[in-house]
Design a protein around this motif. Structure first.
Motif, PDB file in Angstrom:
ATOM      1  N   VAL A   1       0.832  -1.204   0.000  1.00 51.53           N
ATOM      2  CA  VAL A   1       0.000   0.000   0.000  1.00 51.53           C
ATOM      3  C   VAL A   1       0.867   1.256   0.000  1.00 51.53           C
ATOM      4  O   VAL A   1       0.605   2.215  -0.722  1.00 51.53           O
ATOM      5  CB  VAL A   1      -0.962   0.003   1.211  1.00 51.53           C
TER       6      VAL A   1
ATOM      7  N   LEU B   1       2.174   1.913  -3.375  1.00 45.69           N
ATOM      8  CA  LEU B   1       1.164   2.538  -4.236  1.00 45.69           C
ATOM      9  C   LEU B   1       1.008   4.021  -3.908  1.00 45.69           C
ATOM     10  O   LEU B   1       0.866   4.861  -4.795  1.00 45.69           O
ATOM     11  CB  LEU B   1      -0.185   1.829  -4.056  1.00 45.69           C
ATOM     12  N   LEU B   2       1.050   4.307  -2.620  1.00 50.56           N
ATOM     13  CA  LEU B   2       0.898   5.696  -2.192  1.00 50.56           C
ATOM     14  C   LEU B   2       1.994   6.578  -2.781  1.00 50.56           C
ATOM     15  O   LEU B   2       1.730   7.621  -3.393  1.00 50.56           O
ATOM     16  CB  LEU B   2       0.976   5.709  -0.664  1.00 50.56           C
TER      17      LEU B   2
ATOM     18  N   ALA C   1       4.014   5.791  -5.229  1.00 47.10           N
ATOM     19  CA  ALA C   1       3.965   5.753  -6.694  1.00 47.10           C
ATOM     20  C   ALA C   1       2.985   6.815  -7.186  1.00 47.10           C
ATOM     21  O   ALA C   1       3.207   7.460  -8.207  1.00 47.10           O
ATOM     22  CB  ALA C   1       3.543   4.370  -7.180  1.00 47.10           C
ATOM     23  N   GLY C   2       1.919   7.027  -6.417  1.00 51.17           N
ATOM     24  CA  GLY C   2       0.975   8.087  -6.733  1.00 51.17           C
ATOM     25  C   GLY C   2       1.659   9.448  -6.714  1.00 51.17           C
ATOM     26  O   GLY C   2       1.382  10.308  -7.545  1.00 51.17           O
ATOM     27  N   TYR C   3       2.562   9.619  -5.768  1.00 50.00           N
ATOM     28  CA  TYR C   3       3.347  10.849  -5.697  1.00 50.00           C
ATOM     29  C   TYR C   3       4.091  11.088  -7.009  1.00 50.00           C
ATOM     30  O   TYR C   3       4.053  12.178  -7.575  1.00 50.00           O
ATOM     31  CB  TYR C   3       4.328  10.742  -4.532  1.00 50.00           C
TER      32      TYR C   3
ATOM     33  N   MET D   1       3.424   9.766  -9.941  1.00 49.00           N
ATOM     34  CA  MET D   1       2.472   9.981 -11.028  1.00 49.00           C
ATOM     35  C   MET D   1       1.935  11.398 -10.998  1.00 49.00           C
ATOM     36  O   MET D   1       1.731  12.028 -12.041  1.00 49.00           O
ATOM     37  CB  MET D   1       1.295   9.004 -10.906  1.00 49.00           C
ATOM     38  N   LEU D   2       1.713  11.910  -9.791  1.00 47.65           N
ATOM     39  CA  LEU D   2       1.226  13.283  -9.666  1.00 47.65           C
ATOM     40  C   LEU D   2       2.235  14.248 -10.274  1.00 47.65           C
ATOM     41  O   LEU D   2       1.881  15.160 -11.018  1.00 47.65           O
ATOM     42  CB  LEU D   2       1.012  13.603  -8.184  1.00 47.65           C
TER      43      LEU D   2
ATOM     44  N   ARG E   1       4.347  13.657 -12.562  1.00 49.05           N
ATOM     45  CA  ARG E   1       4.399  13.545 -14.009  1.00 49.05           C
ATOM     46  C   ARG E   1       3.238  14.281 -14.669  1.00 49.05           C
ATOM     47  O   ARG E   1       3.316  14.716 -15.805  1.00 49.05           O
ATOM     48  CB  ARG E   1       4.377  12.073 -14.406  1.00 49.05           C
TER      49      ARG E   1
ATOM     50  N   PHE F   1       1.356  16.495  -1.136  1.00 48.22           N
ATOM     51  CA  PHE F   1       0.942  15.097  -1.157  1.00 48.22           C
ATOM     52  C   PHE F   1       1.915  14.223  -0.385  1.00 48.22           C
ATOM     53  O   PHE F   1       1.529  13.252   0.252  1.00 48.22           O
ATOM     54  CB  PHE F   1       0.808  14.584  -2.596  1.00 48.22           C
TER      55      PHE F   1
END
Lengths: 233, 227, 228
Positions: C117, C120-121, C123-125, C127-128, C130, C145
């Protein structure tokens, strides 16, 4: 103390300077026309003055205070590229909403008042999404003037207005100047703007190329400023 | 202090009025919830006992997905006419703006959930009314956690590319504690067990999450709204 | 000068790892799990290093928000990427361990689930980041974030642990059975695997920081070129 004081402002997008060491003032009761080509930084400068984005260096003061302070925000009116009113609400509901946000003592009365002055009283209960383009623009103007701001920041306000809306806006701006308000207005429509302006500033690639009083030559030949001060390659 | 709540309420009523008039987001959200409930019935046979046991968990997946649809609109609805600019320029703090929107979202999401509950009960043959008030408590707490993270990420992603994709990507991992707690509690309540020794810790996690993230969002949201 | 230091650090990492692997190979095998148990020597330090990275990321993010200095933003992204790589290592070693012991490629063990988890959290950083073109906005939002993520992951871990105490599942490490002292030293000691990994993380971060510097320069040159 100037109404609007821009002191050595730099604005960076990453490492690229969109505004470079911009120094400008607008005294109380003045109408400053900001002109310049697309990409010169007019919108960026206005948004920094209005407090939408922070300057990288330097500072902006409105009547001596920072743009984001609550008192300053109460005194400032902004018209950007959008109309900033809600399609799903009526004209009256929109103005009352902003009236409440600005803490006006009688939002309904102020809203009705400004609907009259912009010629929208007869459609006050109509939903904005049903308005014609000119009506939407006049409502945008009403929204900006509603809380009787002492400083008005307008980003290309005459662009894409119909004749009736232009007439309404010019009338309101003249009344505002007579009442001692300060206006900073960026524009492409040199003629309409220069008629009202007391001062002119030319922005070229983020820098102030000229800043001074409006002269008669500028009104009779708007291209004059560009020819004289602009576009040094 | 009262100015904060007063202004937040102005925003709440504005959002609610606009949404009630168009009903776009709630309709889409509810329709989506229905569709997921139906699709799940293909994967998990509702007549099986095991499905009934875990149906409480399924319910929160439905709420999370349908909720994201609703929460995405929260700040996105301020884009079409540049109303976000006007709100930021107004003498309202970012926190009040955020809080007002969060409260509006909360009630809209609760509405979708409350309408979905009976449908869920019918489709999956679940007696969800046995511990009714305790279930409502879990719904209230869990939905607030969902709303907080979703509204914050909506503010974060409002002006960026691929907003619709980014919002779920950011929200779901962050929501793991809320979803887990709500699922465990709901499964237990729907099975007829009142909140007891085993499930109290989960309630504490829910409350703790809600408190911590209310504080965090209110603090951080101003940064995200004014560049 | 800086490159020399990095090379030295890199050499030190290799030396340490060689020394440690030799040492670990010499240890006796664990009773119930056999040789695979030794994967713990890497599995645990990988996680600890990743946790340290997330703490540094938090500090860097807060410092960026306070000072608006882009070096902090560069540090935040670099350390987060490195942390993600180490966390991925943790996930992969966990997966291998599960495969050998239970024959499946994944188990929902507390730590492994939490690691997933968190991965994923963060990885979201990335992606944000990008998804945002404008550098100042990107740095600011990413920092916000990152703070959010850091507040969240302890709660994530607690929740998953609570879930697992109520629904017991496979566990990698049993709490009974003491850990021999020289094993602990092999991980946590001054020449241990954890030290080697922390140094490796440092090297990787600095390399990445160098990349970020060049990228920022290129970006601003490109914007200037467009403006003309």
């Amino acid at each position: 103390m100037s109404a609007v004081d821009v002191d050595g402002v730099w604005k960076f997008y990453g490492d690229y300077p969109a505004l470079r060491d911009v120094k400008l003032q607008a005294e109380k009761g003045a109408c400053l026309a900001l002109i310049g080509r697309n990409g010169a930084g007019k919108t960026t400068l206005l948004r920094v003055v209005a407090g939408f984005s922070r300057a990288g260096r330097g500072q902006v003061r409105i009547f001596g205070k920072e743009p984001r302070e609550t008192d300053t925000r109460r005194q400032m009116g902004f018209i950007g590229h959008g109309i900033s009113v809600y399609d799903e609400l009526s004209a009256l509901e929109n103005l009352m909403l902003y009236g409440r946000l600005y803490g006006l003592p009688d939002p309904k009365k102020a809203a009705m008042d400004w609907l009259e002055r912009t010629g929208l009283a007869h459609v006050r209960n109509g939903l904005v999404r049903e308005f014609s383009r000119g009506m939407r623009q006049r409502l945008a103007v009403a929204r900006a003037f509603l809380h009787e701001p002492s400083v008005l920041l307008l980003d290309e306000p005459f662009t894409a207005l119909d004749d009736k809306a232009i007439a309404v806006l010019q009338r309101l701006l003249r009344e505002a100047l007579v009442a001692g308000k300060t206006i900073v207005m960026s524009t492409h429509q040199l003629r309409e703007a220069l008629e009202l302006a007391t001062h002119v500033a030319l922005l070229n690639r983020g820098q102030v190329a000229f800043h001074g009083q409006r002269t008669p030559e500028m009104v009779s030949d708007p291209g004059y400023i560009y020819a004289r001060y602009g576009e040094a390659n | 202090m009262t100015a904060f709540f007063r202004q937040a309420l102005v925003i709440t009523f504005k959002d609610l009025r606009a949404e009630i008039r168009t009903k776009e987001a709630v309709n889409a959200s509810f329709a989506f919830a229905l569709v997921i409930l139906v699709i799940f019935s293909f994967a998990f046979d509702p007549s099986e006992d095991t499905t009934r046991d875990m149906s409480g968990g399924l319910l929160w997946i439905v709420f999370a997905f349908a909720g994201t649809l609703l929460l995405n609109r929260s700040f996105a609805r301020e884009l079409p006419n540049d109303t976000l600019d006007a709100l930021i320029a107004a003498p309202i703090s970012g926190a009040a703006l955020f809080f007002g929107k969060a409260v509006a979202n909360y009630f809209l999401l609760l509405a979708v959930e409350l309408v979905s509950l009976p449908v869920f009960g019918i489709f999956y043959n679940v007696h969800w009314t046995s511990q009714f008030w305790e279930l409502m408590l879990v719904l209230a707490l869990g939905t607030w956690g969902l709303t907080l993270i979703g509204t914050f990420c909506s503010a974060l992603t409002v002006n960026i590319r691929l907003r619709e994709v980014m919002l779920p990507m950011l929200t779901y991992p962050a929501l793991v504690p809320v979803l887990m707690a709500s699922m465990v509690l709901t499964m237990s309540l729907v099975a007829g067990k009142p909140i007891g020794e085993e499930t109290i810790p989960w309630l504490k996690i829910l409350v703790g999450f809600d408190i911590v993230f209310t504080a965090a969002s209110l603090t951080l949201v101003e940064i995200v709204l004014v560049g | 000068m800086r490159n020399t230091i990095l090379y030295c650090l890199g050499a030190a990492v290799i030396l340490l790892l060689v020394r440690d692997i030799n040492l670990i190979a010499g240890f006796p095998e664990e009773k119930s799990q056999g040789a695979i148990f030794k994967i713990i020597f890497f599995h645990v330090p990988l996680a600890i290093t990743a946790m340290l990275c997330s703490m540094v990321s938090l500090v860097a993010s807060v410092m960026f928000l306070k000072t608006k200095n882009f070096r902090y933003d560069a540090l935040a992204v670099a350390i987060t990427e490195v942390g993600l790589a180490f966390l991925l290592g943790n996930l992969v070693t966990g997966s291998i361990w599960a495969r050998v012991i239970w024959g499946v490629w994944w188990v929902w063990d507390v730590r492994l689930t939490s690691a997933l988890v968190c991965w994923l959290l963060y990885a979201g950083y990335l992606m944000l980041r990008r998804a945002i073109e404008e550098p100042t906005q990107r740095a600011t939002f990413a920092a916000a974030f990152s703070i959010f993520a850091f507040i969240d992951w302890p709660i994530v871990y607690l929740s998953i642990r609570l879930f697992r105490t109520q629904h017991p599942g496979p566990v990698f490490l049993s709490s009974q059975g003491s850990f021999p002292h020289d094993w602990t030293m092999a991980i946590f000691g001054p020449f241990g695997v954890l030290m080697a990994m922390m140094m490796l993380a440092t090297v990787m971060t600095f390399v990445r920081l160098g990349q970020e510097d060049s990228k920022r320069e290129l970006d601003s040159l490109r914007r200037m070129a467009h403006a003309m």
